[in-house]
Write an enzyme that holds these catalytic residues in place. Structure first.
Site, short mmCIF file in Angstrom:
data_model
loop_
_atom_site.label_atom_id
_atom_site.label_comp_id
_atom_site.label_asym_id
_atom_site.label_seq_id
_atom_site.Cartn_x
_atom_site.Cartn_y
_atom_site.Cartn_z
N SER A 156 0.86 -1.18 0.00
CA SER A 156 0.00 0.00 0.00
C SER A 156 0.90 1.23 0.00
O SER A 156 2.11 1.13 0.19
CB SER A 156 -0.87 0.00 1.25
OG SER A 156 -0.05 0.12 2.40
N HIS A 190 -11.20 -7.28 -3.33
CA HIS A 190 -10.50 -6.73 -2.15
C HIS A 190 -11.22 -7.17 -0.88
O HIS A 190 -12.32 -7.72 -0.94
CB HIS A 190 -10.50 -5.19 -2.22
CG HIS A 190 -9.51 -4.63 -3.17
ND1 HIS A 190 -8.43 -3.89 -2.77
CD2 HIS A 190 -9.43 -4.72 -4.53
CE1 HIS A 190 -7.73 -3.54 -3.83
NE2 HIS A 190 -8.32 -4.02 -4.92
N ASP A 233 -0.88 -1.33 -4.14
CA ASP A 233 -2.26 -1.52 -3.68
C ASP A 233 -2.87 -0.14 -3.37
O ASP A 233 -2.26 0.66 -2.65
CB ASP A 233 -2.18 -2.37 -2.40
CG ASP A 233 -3.52 -2.90 -1.96
OD1 ASP A 233 -4.44 -3.00 -2.79
OD2 ASP A 233 -3.65 -3.24 -0.75
N ILE A 238 -5.51 -10.22 0.28
CA ILE A 238 -5.52 -10.64 1.69
C ILE A 238 -4.42 -9.92 2.46
O ILE A 238 -3.24 -10.08 2.16
CB ILE A 238 -5.35 -12.18 1.78
CG1 ILE A 238 -6.54 -12.87 1.11
CG2 ILE A 238 -5.21 -12.62 3.25
CD1 ILE A 238 -6.39 -14.36 0.89
N ASP A 239 -4.81 -9.14 3.43
CA ASP A 239 -3.86 -8.42 4.28
C ASP A 239 -4.14 -8.72 5.75
O ASP A 239 -3.28 -9.17 6.51
CB ASP A 239 -3.96 -6.91 4.00
CG ASP A 239 -2.90 -6.12 4.74
OD1 ASP A 239 -2.07 -6.72 5.44
OD2 ASP A 239 -2.90 -4.88 4.65
N SER A 277 -10.08 -11.16 3.49
CA SER A 277 -9.58 -11.96 4.62
C SER A 277 -10.73 -12.71 5.27
O SER A 277 -11.86 -12.21 5.34
CB SER A 277 -8.90 -11.06 5.66
OG SER A 277 -7.58 -10.77 5.25
P1 13P Z 1 -8.40 -7.48 4.04
O1 13P Z 1 -8.43 -6.35 5.02
O2 13P Z 1 -9.70 -8.23 4.05
O3 13P Z 1 -7.25 -8.36 4.23
O4 13P Z 1 -8.28 -6.84 2.57
C1 13P Z 1 -7.03 -6.48 2.05
C2 13P Z 1 -7.13 -5.67 0.82
O5 13P Z 1 -8.14 -5.57 0.16
C3 13P Z 1 -5.89 -5.01 0.37
O6 13P Z 1 -6.11 -4.20 -0.74
O1 G3H Z 2 -6.57 -2.23 1.58
C1 G3H Z 2 -5.82 -1.87 2.47
C2 G3H Z 2 -4.66 -2.72 2.85
O2 G3H Z 2 -5.05 -3.63 3.85
C3 G3H Z 2 -3.48 -1.90 3.22
O3 G3H Z 2 -3.56 -1.37 4.49
O4 G3H Z 2 -2.95 1.03 4.12
O5 G3H Z 2 -2.81 0.01 6.40
O6 G3H Z 2 -1.17 -0.62 4.65
P1 G3H Z 2 -2.56 -0.17 4.93
ZN ZN Z 3 -8.05 -3.29 -0.81
#
Ligand code: 13P
Ligand code: G3H
Ligand code: ZN
Length: 326
Positions: free
Chosen positions: A59, A228, A96, A272-273, A231
């Site tokens: 990101s 997106h 991302d 998936i994050d 998770s």
């Molecule tokens: P989650 O928060 O469900 O893992 O989604 C991650 C995501 O969409 C990153 O772009």
């Molecule tokens: O879609 C968002 C991702 O989970 C990235 O999160 O901006 O906190 O790194 P972040």
């Molecule tokens: Zn996302």
């Protein structure tokens, strides 16, 4: 600013071939977020073990956290590490939720092989104009571009959306034609973060809007779709976090069964994050609680990394269907 570099010099690939194969084979490519060494090592190890192509994504916030030059060479290191493990792993480095032309351009110039321009909060024509501008720049270097239509609830970097707005199927054809994007992120009921649905006792998460997905597939047949907020918020890890001093009651995600169904459709990329974050937090909390005298980060981060490898193997094999595709 660092010198320009093309992704092919880092051993990376764009999404085009990955998505064509995923579409034909009825599976989805995992897009795992990373911010640090241990997360990236876990992603590479799991994808080598399960023979899965992979998109490693950062990101804007991760880029600021880890440093753009460091990330470039981490991605190169990921390719080499896989190679040394005996697998010629297709690795795509993806931005991302890029929120401006400038950040996307900077990524293209810095070795990313794919970028997302997220204009989903803009009025349709402004989203089209911004996305088209990114596509025109990125395609000169054969960098692929993901656009988005429809808004997901939750946090996307600095943007917080209270409510989601489903993608309007009647807009997708026009958007894809006018912008020239390579893939499209849509909103069908997922959201970002670990609290995707507010459920009462005994209530189940509502199903994703597969009717909207099907309508979109009819209008742009064979076009790669991105999901997106995918998770599953694995409850074992939420329980461990709560057991060892955390406070995450009510955290809930998208079921694996819903994601499996999506992966078989035109959905070619699943993001998936949060699940990775949960594993790391759970295992670090558990390790430190059980080993209060330990202060070597390799011990507690090593424990987290080991568990993350296990989870990502499971995702590739049982959820995305990407295992065995390399
Ligand atoms: P989650 O928060 O469900 O893992 O989604 C991650 C995501 O969409 C990153 O772009
Ligand atoms: O879609 C968002 C991702 O989970 C990235 O999160 O901006 O906190 O790194 P972040
Ligand atoms: Zn996302």
């Amino acid at each position: 600013m660092s010198d320009k570099v093309h992704y092919s010099d880092l051993g990376l690939v764009n999404t085009r071939d990955m998505f064509a194969k995923a579409m034909a084979g009825g599976y989805a490519i995992p897009a795992y977020n990373f911010n640090n060494l241990e997360q990236l090592q876990a992603i590479v190890t799991a994808c080598v073990e399960s023979r899965s192509p992979v998109i490693i994504q950062v990101s804007k916030g991760a880029r600021e956290y880890a440093n753009a030059t460091m990330l470039r060479y981490m991605a190169m290191g990921a390719v080499k590490m896989a190679n040394e493990m005996g697998v010629d792993l297709p690795v795509c480095l993806h931005l991302d939720h890029g929120d401006s032309f400038e950040v996307c351009k900077s990524c293209v110039d810095n070795g990313f092989s794919s970028v997302m321009i997220d204009g989903s909060h803009l009025p349709f024509e402004e989203n089209v104009a911004l996305t088209k501008k990114v596509v025109e720049y990125a395609h000169q270097f054969d960098v692929t571009v993901e656009g988005e239509l429809g808004v997901l609830a939750g946090i996307e970097d600095d943007v917080v959306a209270e409510k989601s707005t489903y993608t309007k199927p009647e807009e997708v054809e026009d958007f894809v034609k006018k912008t020239g994007v390579d893939s499209l992120a849509i909103s069908i009921g997922t959201s970002h973060g670990a609290f995707k649905f507010k459920l009462k006792e005994g209530e189940e998460a509502p199903p994703l809007r597969f009717d909207i997905l099907e309508e979109i597939e009819k209008r742009i047949p064979g076009f790669p779709i991105v999901l997106h907020g995918a998770s599953s918020v694995v409850q074992d890890y939420v329980a461990l976090i709560n057991q060892y001093g955390g406070k995450m009651e009510g955290a809930v995600g998208v079921s694996e069964e819903q994601l499996r169904r999506a992966a078989k459709s035109a959905v070619c990329k699943i993001n998936i994050d949060s699940d990775g974050r949960l594993v790391v937090t759970a295992k670090v909390r558990e390790y430190l609680a059980n080993n209060p005298g330990e202060f070597d980060p390799r011990k507690y981060l090593g424990a987290a990394r080991k568990e993350l490898i296990k989870l990502l193997n499971h995702k590739n094999e049982a959820v995305l269907g990407s295992a065995g595709k390399v």
